[in-house]
Every structure is written in C-alpha cells, then in structure tokens.
Write a protein that holds these residues in place. Sequence first.
Motif, short mmCIF file in Angstrom:
data_model
loop_
_atom_site.label_atom_id
_atom_site.label_comp_id
_atom_site.label_asym_id
_atom_site.label_seq_id
_atom_site.Cartn_x
_atom_site.Cartn_y
_atom_site.Cartn_z
N MET A 159 0.82 -1.20 0.00
CA MET A 159 0.00 0.00 0.00
C MET A 159 0.86 1.26 0.00
N ASP A 160 2.05 1.19 0.57
CA ASP A 160 2.97 2.34 0.56
C ASP A 160 3.36 2.72 -0.86
N GLY A 161 3.29 1.77 -1.80
CA GLY A 161 3.67 2.06 -3.18
C GLY A 161 2.63 2.81 -3.98
N VAL A 162 1.43 2.99 -3.45
CA VAL A 162 0.39 3.74 -4.16
C VAL A 162 0.53 5.21 -3.81
N PRO A 163 0.70 6.10 -4.78
CA PRO A 163 0.88 7.54 -4.49
C PRO A 163 -0.31 8.12 -3.72
N LYS A 164 0.00 8.87 -2.70
CA LYS A 164 -1.06 9.48 -1.89
C LYS A 164 -1.80 10.56 -2.65
N LEU A 256 -4.25 -21.90 -8.87
CA LEU A 256 -4.40 -20.53 -8.35
C LEU A 256 -3.24 -19.66 -8.80
N TYR A 257 -2.03 -20.18 -8.73
CA TYR A 257 -0.88 -19.40 -9.15
C TYR A 257 -0.92 -19.11 -10.65
N ILE A 258 -1.30 -20.12 -11.45
CA ILE A 258 -1.35 -19.92 -12.90
C ILE A 258 -2.39 -18.87 -13.27
N LEU A 259 -3.52 -18.87 -12.58
CA LEU A 259 -4.61 -17.95 -12.92
C LEU A 259 -4.22 -16.49 -12.71
N ILE A 260 -3.42 -16.21 -11.70
CA ILE A 260 -3.09 -14.80 -11.41
C ILE A 260 -1.61 -14.50 -11.61
N SER A 261 -0.87 -15.42 -12.27
CA SER A 261 0.56 -15.18 -12.45
C SER A 261 0.82 -13.95 -13.34
N ARG A 262 -0.03 -13.73 -14.34
CA ARG A 262 0.15 -12.55 -15.19
C ARG A 262 -0.02 -11.27 -14.39
N ARG A 263 -0.99 -11.29 -13.50
CA ARG A 263 -1.23 -10.10 -12.69
C ARG A 263 -0.08 -9.84 -11.74
N LEU A 264 0.52 -10.93 -11.24
CA LEU A 264 1.65 -10.75 -10.33
C LEU A 264 2.83 -10.12 -11.03
N GLY A 265 2.98 -10.42 -12.31
CA GLY A 265 4.11 -9.88 -13.04
C GLY A 265 3.91 -8.47 -13.54
N GLY A 266 2.71 -7.93 -13.31
CA GLY A 266 2.42 -6.60 -13.82
C GLY A 266 3.14 -5.50 -13.09
N GLY A 267 3.36 -5.71 -11.78
CA GLY A 267 4.05 -4.71 -10.97
C GLY A 267 3.22 -3.45 -10.80
N PHE A 268 3.85 -2.46 -10.23
CA PHE A 268 3.17 -1.17 -10.01
C PHE A 268 3.73 -0.17 -11.03
N ALA A 269 2.87 0.28 -11.90
CA ALA A 269 3.28 1.26 -12.90
C ALA A 269 2.50 2.54 -12.65
N LEU A 270 2.78 3.17 -11.53
CA LEU A 270 2.01 4.32 -11.12
C LEU A 270 2.81 5.63 -11.22
N GLY A 271 3.99 5.53 -11.81
CA GLY A 271 4.84 6.71 -11.82
C GLY A 271 4.22 7.87 -12.55
N GLY A 272 3.51 7.60 -13.67
CA GLY A 272 2.92 8.68 -14.45
C GLY A 272 1.51 9.01 -14.06
N ALA A 273 1.00 8.35 -13.04
CA ALA A 273 -0.40 8.56 -12.68
C ALA A 273 -0.63 9.88 -11.99
N VAL A 274 0.41 10.49 -11.48
CA VAL A 274 0.23 11.74 -10.73
C VAL A 274 0.73 12.94 -11.53
N LYS A 275 1.04 12.72 -12.81
CA LYS A 275 1.54 13.84 -13.62
C LYS A 275 0.38 14.49 -14.37
N GLY A 276 0.62 15.73 -14.78
CA GLY A 276 -0.34 16.40 -15.62
C GLY A 276 -1.38 17.18 -14.84
#
Length: 276
Positions: A159-164, A256-276
């Motif tokens: 949760m700390d990784g989500v920009p406030k 269970l692991y196979i079903l959500i393995s793609r989601r686990l590899g997605g990571g957090f790509a929130l760097g540009g979410a607070v721009k603009g």
Amino acid sequence: MPLPRRVRHRIAADAGALCAAVAFAVPLVWLVLSSLDAEATLRVRLPKSPTTANFSAVLTDEITFTPMLNSLLICGGATLLTVVCAALAAYPLSRYRSRFARPYLLTILFATCLPITAVMVPVYGLFVQVDLIDTRYGTALFLAATQLPFAIWLMKNFMDGVPKALEEAAWTDGASWPQTLMRVILPLMGPGLGVVAIYTFIMMWGNFFVPFMLLLSPEQLPASVSIFNFFGNYGAIAFGELAAFSILYSTPVVLLYILISRRLGGGFALGGAVKG
C-alpha cells in the motif's frame, strides 16, 4: 595450470545450484513416477507397467472429494477474511503517521514468529468454551488469525507504493475513505493483493496441525489431515496412492498461481499517474 579464482568460484556456485536443483527435483520425480506405479516404494524408479490405478483408488468421496471440498471452504473463506482484515488494518498504518505505528508493526512482526504449538492448548480450551470446536467456520477463523499479522505487514508495504496524491484527488471529488480504499487504492495494488492472497492460501492449505486439533468429525476434516488414510499400522504406507493423492492435493494451489501469475508480473506502474 591452475584455474583462475573467478572460474573456481563460478564452478563452485554452479555445482551448489545444481545440487539444490537436484534436491528439489528428486521428490517431484518420485511423486510422478510413484503415482503411476502399482508397486511403488521409496525408491525412484520407472514403473514396470504404468497404470492409473492409484488415481482410481483415491478418487472417492471419502478419500479425496469431501476432504478437498472441506479444504477449499476452510482455506478459501479464511483467505478472504484475512485479505479483507489486512487491507483495513494496513490502510491507517500506511496513510497516517503516529508514534505508535512502528511499535505496532514490530509487535505484528513478532507475532509472526510465535510457534502455533505454543497457543494451541489454550485455543482448544477456548473453542470448547465458546462451542467452536469441530466447526469449519471456527477453524477458518483461527487460521485467518494466525496468518493475519504477516498479511498486514505485506499489505502495508504494498500500500505504501500507491501515491497518496491519487487518494487526495479522490477526496477532492467527495469520496470517503472507504470509497477511496475500495475504488482507488486496492485496484491499483492488484499484484500486492495477489501476493497476499496466494501466500495466505498456500500457508493455510498445507496446515495440518490446526485442523487436526480443532476438527473431530471425519466428514469435517480437510485434505491436509485426511492424508493419514495412506499410513497404516506397523509402518505400512500405500506409496502409490499417497503419491497420486499428493498430486491431486497440489493441483488447486498450482491452478491458483497460474490464474493470477500474469497479474503478479504486472508490478506497479504508477509513476505517471500523478503527472499532468
């Protein structure tokens, strides 16, 4: 001519990695081969005449289907409860600064180190007093409680990784903190939720001691306890049926692991979410 030190170190590291890989692979190879061998023993050997008789023997309501259903109900319900409670507990720890936050987190971390055997006797007495003994929901509640400390610790870090700033924007639009948590924070930390859910489910799925102590009726026992069916008297073990049951028992966790393995590899790509 002696080999250079760097080459020797690399060879030693490769040899160590190979030994570790073999140590992990041999039990899995034995599991697969023995499940197809009607005369399986502890030796790793190719079956003389491969057969599915071991799977046919264990695919019954008493041995596999009912225990597996009990395991899914207990572990699935306990996992859902753990994830929900962990998210609610991690939110104030992640978003609000307090002088009690660090001692509280250290206390949570210490709670993960307590051996489950140290508390089972008083827990058993408590369950008898409140009439939760020999109930699936009571066992699920206690399993959720045992996994909750580490789940809170993991959830707080994710949760700390989500920009406030995203949360503050939702507040500006009139959202309350429950709406912000449900509609902004949790959807953005999907990989973190997946990690917490998988870790919690796996730890509960393989737990033998807790359901063995808290469940008394044979029809209530999960698959982790019903594995006793393959151990007879005087050291006799049905190795082939045990191997077949173990493969079936591992299937839900792998799926269970196979079903959500793609989601686990997605990571957090929130760097540009607070721009603009």
